[in-house]
Design a protein around this motif. Structure first.
Motif, short mmCIF file in Angstrom:
data_model
loop_
_atom_site.label_atom_id
_atom_site.label_comp_id
_atom_site.label_asym_id
_atom_site.label_seq_id
_atom_site.Cartn_x
_atom_site.Cartn_y
_atom_site.Cartn_z
N ASN A 43 -6.21 26.66 6.99
CA ASN A 43 -8.10 27.41 7.74
C ASN A 43 -8.49 26.68 8.98
O ASN A 43 -9.82 26.60 8.74
N TYR A 44 -8.43 25.50 9.55
CA TYR A 44 -8.50 24.90 10.64
C TYR A 44 -9.68 23.72 9.61
O TYR A 44 -9.92 22.91 10.69
N GLN A 45 -9.04 22.96 8.77
CA GLN A 45 -10.00 22.28 7.64
C GLN A 45 -8.27 21.32 7.87
O GLN A 45 -7.49 21.72 7.05
N ILE A 46 -9.12 19.93 7.90
CA ILE A 46 -8.07 19.04 7.92
C ILE A 46 -8.42 19.21 5.85
O ILE A 46 -8.55 18.54 5.62
N THR A 47 -6.70 18.60 5.45
CA THR A 47 -6.82 18.88 4.32
C THR A 47 -5.61 17.67 3.15
O THR A 47 -5.59 16.82 2.26
N SER A 48 -5.15 17.28 4.67
CA SER A 48 -3.79 16.34 4.25
C SER A 48 -5.21 14.43 4.41
O SER A 48 -5.56 14.38 5.04
N GLU A 49 -4.92 14.19 2.62
CA GLU A 49 -5.37 12.60 3.09
C GLU A 49 -4.76 11.69 3.68
O GLU A 49 -6.12 10.99 4.19
N THR A 50 -3.84 11.89 3.97
CA THR A 50 -2.87 11.10 4.56
C THR A 50 -3.68 10.86 6.48
O THR A 50 -3.51 10.25 7.12
N LEU A 51 -3.51 12.02 6.78
CA LEU A 51 -4.20 12.20 7.98
C LEU A 51 -6.05 11.71 7.69
O LEU A 51 -5.90 11.08 9.16
N LYS A 52 -6.38 11.74 7.40
CA LYS A 52 -7.49 11.25 7.05
C LYS A 52 -8.17 10.00 6.83
O LYS A 52 -8.31 9.25 7.03
N ALA A 53 -6.92 9.90 5.88
CA ALA A 53 -6.67 8.36 6.09
C ALA A 53 -6.19 7.34 7.47
O ALA A 53 -6.57 6.65 8.21
N ALA B 290 -17.40 -4.03 13.09
CA ALA B 290 -16.63 -4.89 12.11
C ALA B 290 -15.36 -4.66 12.30
O ALA B 290 -14.44 -3.50 12.19
N PRO B 291 -14.71 -5.51 12.15
CA PRO B 291 -13.30 -5.67 11.93
C PRO B 291 -13.11 -5.26 10.78
O PRO B 291 -13.00 -5.18 9.62
N ALA B 292 -11.55 -4.44 10.70
CA ALA B 292 -11.55 -3.67 9.46
C ALA B 292 -10.69 -4.12 8.86
O ALA B 292 -10.37 -5.68 9.62
N ASP B 293 -11.08 -4.78 7.55
CA ASP B 293 -10.08 -5.10 6.23
C ASP B 293 -8.53 -4.54 6.48
O ASP B 293 -8.27 -3.69 5.20
N LEU B 294 -7.66 -5.40 6.18
CA LEU B 294 -6.17 -5.16 6.68
C LEU B 294 -5.98 -4.32 5.64
O LEU B 294 -4.64 -3.63 5.43
N ARG B 295 -6.01 -5.41 4.90
CA ARG B 295 -5.25 -5.41 2.75
C ARG B 295 -6.07 -4.18 2.23
O ARG B 295 -5.47 -3.40 1.82
N LYS B 296 -7.54 -3.28 2.78
CA LYS B 296 -7.45 -2.42 2.09
C LYS B 296 -6.54 -1.14 2.34
O LYS B 296 -6.25 -0.17 1.38
N ILE B 297 -6.70 -0.39 3.83
CA ILE B 297 -5.89 -0.29 4.30
C ILE B 297 -4.59 0.11 4.01
O ILE B 297 -4.38 0.93 3.83
N ALA B 298 -3.60 -0.96 3.91
CA ALA B 298 -2.40 -0.73 3.65
C ALA B 298 -2.29 -0.20 2.25
O ALA B 298 -2.47 -0.34 1.88
N ALA C 286 -1.41 15.09 13.91
CA ALA C 286 -1.54 15.65 13.09
C ALA C 286 -0.05 17.16 13.29
O ALA C 286 -0.44 17.52 14.58
N SER C 287 0.42 17.78 11.97
CA SER C 287 0.88 18.79 12.26
C SER C 287 0.40 19.99 11.59
O SER C 287 -0.84 19.84 10.53
#
Length: 187
Positions: free
Chosen positions: A153-163, A179-187, A146-147
């Motif tokens: 204000n010291y709160q995560i605001t980036s949706e990319t970082l949350k993902a 449960a294994p991750a469903d990689l199709r949903k993540i990509a 994370a950059s």
């Protein structure tokens, strides 16, 4: 139901407020959504002075020895370090210099780091991964960087970082029967 997974997280920042601490807490929370965990958070800032003054483990107070034992007994270790001048801080490294040489063999480690800009992102693969490879730990393939731009204000605001945090936790879950991750949903 089996016992909760003992997750120990080390937040390697020494200042407050701390983006590294916020990132560490977010990773712990996300892991808790995927796995039954018992978490223990170690803030380097809380133990930095006695760690810095110790040349050997025998010189540490019992409170710090307790934290070292917690790291050594973790089922899963989450390690987050701030990046200063292109590397993790010396205090952070010294903490791990005090860990028993064989204590982390085969321990899964989720790596994370924070820095001022994206140019520090390689710290995960070029410095943290080799450090834990020395211990023969199993560094998980997905790390979280994370950059400063990912926070407000010291709160995560980036949706990319949350993902990315969600992906790291989802990929860690199958190691512990989640449960294994469903990689199709993540990509």
């Amino acid at each position: 139901m089996s016992r909760p997974i003992n997750v120990v997280a080390v937040s390697g920042g020494v200042f407050r407020p701390s983006r590294t601490l916020v990132l560490t807490q977010a990773i712990l929370a996300e892991l808790g959504r995927h796995l039954p965990i018992h978490s223990h958070l170690i803030e380097l800032g809380d133990i930095a002075r006695p760690v810095g003054g110790a040349l050997s483990r025998q010189e540490l107070p019992e409170t710090v020895e307790h934290e070292l034992r917690a790291i050594e007994k973790a089922d899963l270790l989450v390690v987050a370090a701030p990046v200063y001048r292109g590397s993790y801080p010396g205090q952070f490294k010294h903490l791990f210099d005090l860990i028993d040489l064989n204590a982390l063999v085969d321990t899964p480690v989720l790596l994370a780091a924070t820095g001022g800009s994206d140019r520090h992102a390689l710290v995960l693969d070029h410095q943290l991964r080799p450090l834990f490879s020395f211990f023969q730990a199993l560094t998980l393939p997905i790390g979280v960087y994370a950059s400063e731009a990912d926070f407000q204000n010291y709160q995560i605001t980036s949706e990319t970082l949350k993902a990315r945090i969600a992906l790291a936790a989802e990929r860690a879950a199958p190691l512990f029967g989640g449960a294994p991750a469903d990689l199709r949903k993540i990509a």
